[in-house]
Scaffold this motif. Structure first.
Motif, mmCIF file in Angstrom:
data_model
loop_
_atom_site.group_PDB
_atom_site.id
_atom_site.type_symbol
_atom_site.label_atom_id
_atom_site.label_comp_id
_atom_site.label_asym_id
_atom_site.label_seq_id
_atom_site.Cartn_x
_atom_site.Cartn_y
_atom_site.Cartn_z
ATOM 1 N N GLU A 56 -91.285 24.162 -35.587
ATOM 2 C CA GLU A 56 -90.068 23.751 -35.739
ATOM 3 C C GLU A 56 -89.223 24.341 -34.792
ATOM 4 O OE1 GLU A 56 -87.758 26.863 -38.750
ATOM 5 O OE2 GLU A 56 -89.847 26.411 -39.576
ATOM 6 N N PRO A 57 -88.015 23.701 -34.417
ATOM 7 C CA PRO A 57 -87.133 24.082 -33.385
ATOM 8 C C PRO A 57 -87.005 25.611 -33.341
ATOM 9 C CG PRO A 57 -86.027 22.130 -34.648
ATOM 10 C CD PRO A 57 -87.073 22.541 -35.437
ATOM 11 N N GLY A 58 -87.607 26.211 -31.874
ATOM 12 C CA GLY A 58 -87.500 27.398 -31.675
ATOM 13 C C GLY A 58 -88.717 28.295 -31.835
ATOM 14 N N ILE A 59 -89.486 27.347 -32.633
ATOM 15 C CA ILE A 59 -90.889 28.475 -33.028
ATOM 16 C C ILE A 59 -92.108 27.360 -32.431
ATOM 17 C CG2 ILE A 59 -92.324 29.045 -34.991
ATOM 18 C CD1 ILE A 59 -89.803 29.416 -36.660
ATOM 19 N N TYR A 60 -92.993 28.254 -31.618
ATOM 20 C CA TYR A 60 -93.993 27.486 -31.090
ATOM 21 C C TYR A 60 -95.419 28.224 -31.169
ATOM 22 C CZ TYR A 60 -89.636 26.040 -28.884
ATOM 23 O OH TYR A 60 -88.269 25.598 -28.678
ATOM 24 N N GLU A 61 -96.296 27.358 -30.939
ATOM 25 C CA GLU A 61 -97.844 27.894 -31.099
ATOM 26 C C GLU A 61 -98.379 27.506 -29.856
ATOM 27 O OE1 GLU A 61 -101.814 27.924 -33.971
ATOM 28 O OE2 GLU A 61 -100.096 26.780 -34.570
ATOM 29 N N GLN A 62 -99.053 28.172 -29.118
ATOM 30 C CA GLN A 62 -99.923 27.872 -28.032
ATOM 31 C C GLN A 62 -101.330 28.061 -28.267
ATOM 32 O OE1 GLN A 62 -98.743 30.211 -24.445
ATOM 33 N NE2 GLN A 62 -100.691 29.839 -23.449
ATOM 34 N N ARG A 63 -101.984 26.838 -28.039
ATOM 35 C CA ARG A 63 -103.264 26.664 -28.486
ATOM 36 C C ARG A 63 -104.442 26.811 -27.542
ATOM 37 N NH1 ARG A 63 -102.973 22.078 -33.243
ATOM 38 N NH2 ARG A 63 -101.370 23.129 -34.384
ATOM 39 N N LEU A 123 -85.931 32.366 -30.019
ATOM 40 C CA LEU A 123 -87.413 31.475 -29.776
ATOM 41 C C LEU A 123 -88.550 32.634 -29.952
ATOM 42 C CD1 LEU A 123 -86.620 30.025 -26.187
ATOM 43 C CD2 LEU A 123 -86.079 29.036 -28.589
ATOM 44 N N ARG A 124 -89.594 31.925 -30.741
ATOM 45 C CA ARG A 124 -90.625 32.755 -30.736
ATOM 46 C C ARG A 124 -92.022 31.899 -30.543
ATOM 47 N NH1 ARG A 124 -91.448 33.988 -36.694
ATOM 48 N NH2 ARG A 124 -89.969 32.451 -37.129
ATOM 49 N N VAL A 125 -93.072 32.398 -29.769
ATOM 50 C CA VAL A 125 -94.211 31.825 -29.619
ATOM 51 C C VAL A 125 -95.266 32.638 -30.385
ATOM 52 C CG1 VAL A 125 -94.518 32.629 -27.464
ATOM 53 C CG2 VAL A 125 -95.548 30.508 -28.010
ATOM 54 N N SER A 126 -96.233 31.906 -30.886
ATOM 55 C CA SER A 126 -97.581 32.874 -31.201
ATOM 56 C C SER A 126 -98.869 32.249 -30.625
ATOM 57 C CB SER A 126 -97.806 32.778 -32.845
ATOM 58 O OG SER A 126 -97.686 31.556 -33.375
ATOM 59 N N GLY A 127 -99.925 32.658 -31.022
ATOM 60 C CA GLY A 127 -101.241 32.020 -30.393
ATOM 61 C C GLY A 127 -101.723 32.492 -29.219
ATOM 62 N N ILE A 128 -102.553 31.473 -28.481
ATOM 63 C CA ILE A 128 -103.074 32.137 -27.434
ATOM 64 C C ILE A 128 -102.200 32.530 -26.413
ATOM 65 C CG2 ILE A 128 -104.706 31.613 -25.547
ATOM 66 C CD1 ILE A 128 -105.993 31.318 -28.181
ATOM 67 N N GLY A 129 -102.350 33.870 -25.757
ATOM 68 C CA GLY A 129 -101.501 34.476 -24.840
ATOM 69 C C GLY A 129 -100.652 35.397 -25.405
ATOM 70 N N GLY A 130 -100.937 35.659 -26.832
ATOM 71 C CA GLY A 130 -100.184 36.619 -27.720
ATOM 72 C C GLY A 130 -98.732 36.169 -28.059
ATOM 73 N N ALA A 131 -98.029 37.027 -28.992
ATOM 74 C CA ALA A 131 -96.805 36.593 -29.456
ATOM 75 C C ALA A 131 -95.744 37.009 -28.374
ATOM 76 C CB ALA A 131 -96.654 37.471 -30.854
ATOM 77 N N ALA A 132 -94.658 36.527 -28.475
ATOM 78 C CA ALA A 132 -93.473 36.425 -27.643
ATOM 79 C C ALA A 132 -92.272 36.105 -28.369
ATOM 80 C CB ALA A 132 -93.652 35.831 -26.187
ATOM 81 N N VAL A 133 -91.160 36.810 -28.165
ATOM 82 C CA VAL A 133 -89.837 36.572 -28.761
ATOM 83 C C VAL A 133 -88.825 36.759 -27.646
ATOM 84 C CG1 VAL A 133 -88.144 37.564 -30.489
ATOM 85 C CG2 VAL A 133 -90.704 37.709 -30.940
ATOM 86 N N THR A 193 -92.304 26.803 -25.122
ATOM 87 C CA THR A 193 -93.013 27.726 -24.780
ATOM 88 C C THR A 193 -92.959 28.519 -23.399
ATOM 89 O OG1 THR A 193 -94.909 26.825 -26.257
ATOM 90 C CG2 THR A 193 -95.714 28.173 -24.641
ATOM 91 N N ILE A 194 -92.809 27.831 -22.445
ATOM 92 C CA ILE A 194 -92.567 28.289 -20.922
ATOM 93 C C ILE A 194 -91.149 29.179 -21.228
ATOM 94 C CG2 ILE A 194 -91.702 27.810 -18.826
ATOM 95 C CD1 ILE A 194 -93.877 25.168 -19.081
#
Length: 329
Positions: A134-141, A44-54, A14-15
Motif C-alpha cells: 500500500e502507499p508507503g509500505i513495500y516488500e523487496q523480493r 515509509l517502510r520496506v520489508s523482505g530481502i535486504g532486511g527491514a528499513a523505516v 523501495t529505493i
C-alpha cells in the motif's frame, strides 16, 4: 549530490526508503499534494530481502511544488507514460551538469535521451523485485540491483558518481554498454512478460504448448533482429541474449531464470491499469518499422494488448493461438 526521487511506487519507494534509512539525503516527489501529505504522516517502510528499513521525517512534496528548486540528480521512477510527461519539467530542476536517471522498462530512456539530450539523460535498468503493499509500505523480493550507464556507450565519471550516491540504498553497477543492457531486458519483457500477460500464464506454463513456443520464438527473434540491426549488441543479464546452437538448452535457462514469475503486465490487466506495451513490444515495432526490419508479431502483440486494455478481450491461452493463426494466414 542533491537527489530527487520522482515516483514513489514499488521501485522508487523501495529505493527511497532504503536511502533515507541509510542517511542519504533525498527529496521525494509524488503526483499529488494529498499523496505527499499521507506519506509525510505515515513515513515509509520496506520489508523482505535486504532486511527491514523505516524512513520517517521524509522530505516529500507534490512534483509541482519543486518548481524553482535545483538538484544534481533526479531519479525518474514513475511509470513510462508519466515519465514522458514529467521529464521536461524534471530536467528544468537540474543544476548545471545535472543528471536525469531513467529506470523504466522498455525504450523510455532512449526516447528521453533523443528528446532531452544524452548529456542530460543517464540510462538505467533494474532487476530489483519489489511490490507496493500500500502507499508507503513495500516488500523487496530479491537481492536485485540497478545497472546504469551512458546511452551513447562507454564509461563516465558522472555514471560512477551516481552509482556512489545510490549505492547505500541499492547496489548500483555501471556498464559501458547501457543500450545493450536496455535491449537485453526489453527482449525478455517483449516475450516472457507480455506473452505471459496475454495468456494469463507464467512462461513455464504457456511455453509448454507448441503454439506458446512458436509465438515466443517469433516475438523474441523479431526484437533481437531489431536490436542488432540498430547497431546494439544486447548485454548478458541472467542468460545470454543471443541463443546458441542448442536452442532448447537456452530456453531452459530462460525458464529457470524467469519462468515462474507472474507477469507484471497481467497485474495491470487485473487492476484495470494502463500497461506499458507502447514502450515494450510497441517500441520494438516502431523502431523496426523505422529501420526496415519486419516486426509483424510484435505489432500484432501490441494491438492485442490494447484490445485487452479496452475490455474487448480477456487474457487467456487462446490469445496465443489467435496470434499464431493470424500471422500464418
Amino acid at each position: 549530490m542533491r537527489t530527487l526521487i520522482a515516483g514513489i511506487g514499488a521501485l522508487g519507494g523501495t529505493i527511497a526508503t532504503r536511502a533515507v534509512s541509510a542517511g542519504v539525503p533525498v527529496w521525494l516527489a509524488t503526483r499529488t499534494a494529498e499523496s505527499a501529505r499521507a506519506l509525510r504522516s505515515s513515513g515509509l517502510r520496506v520489508s523482505g530481502i535486504g532486511g527491514a528499513a523505516v524512513a520517517s521525517g521524509i522530505q516529500v512534496a507534490a512534483l509541482e511544488e519543486y518548481r524553482g528548486e535545483s538538484f544534481d540528480l533526479v531519479v525518474l521512477a514513475t511509470k513510462a507514460h508519466d515519465a514522458l510527461k514529467s521529464a521536461p519539467f524534471l530536467s528544468s530542476l537540474l543544476s548545471p551538469g545535472g543528471t536525469l536517471l531513467c529506470i523504466q522498462n522498455g525504450g523510455v530512456s532512449q526516447i528521453l535521451s533523443a528528446r532531452l539530450g544524452s548529456s542530460v539523460v543517464l540510462g538505467g535498468v533494474s532487476n530489483l523485485g519489489a511490490t507496493m503493499v500500500e502507499p508507503g509500505i513495500y516488500e523487496q523480493r530479491n537481492a536485485g540491483h540497478l545497472l546504469i550507464g551512458e546511452l551513447a556507450s562507454g564509461l563516465s565519471d558522472r555514471a560512477a558518481n551516481v552509482a556512489r550516491t545510490l549505492s547505500p540504498a541499492i547496489e548500483t553497477r555501471v556498464t559501458a554498454n547501457m543500450r545493450g543492457a536496455v535491449w537485453a531486458k526489453l527482449l525478455l519483457n517483449c516475450s516472457v512478460t507480455t506473452l505471459g500477460a496475454i495468456a494469463a500464464r507464467t512462461m513455464r506454463e504457456y511455453i509448454a504448448s507448441s503454439t506458446g513456443k512458436e509465438v515466443f520464438r517469433r516475438t523474441y527473434d523479431e526484437a533481437l533482429s531489431v536490436a542488432l540491426a540498430s547497431g546494439t549488441r544486447p548485454e548478458r543479464m541472467i542468460v545470454e541474449p543471443i541463443p546458441g546452437e542448442d536452442y532448447g538448452a537456452w530456453i531452459e535457462q530462460v525458464i529457470a531464470g524467469y519462468g515462474d514469475a507472474k507477469p507484471s503486465m497481467l497485474q495491470d490487466f487485473e487492476k484495470g491499469r494502463r500497461t506499458e506495451i507502447d514502450f515494450i513490444n510497441g517500441y520494438v515495432a516502431q523502431v523496426g518499422e523505422e529501420i526496415g526490419v519486419p516486426v509483424p508479431m510484435n505489432a500484432a502483440v501490441t494491438e492485442l494488448v490494447h484490445r485487452i486494455e479496452q475490455g474487448q478481450l480477456q487474457p487467456a491461452p487462446a490469445r496465443l493461438d489467435e496470434l499464431s493463426l493470424r500471422l500464418s494466414s
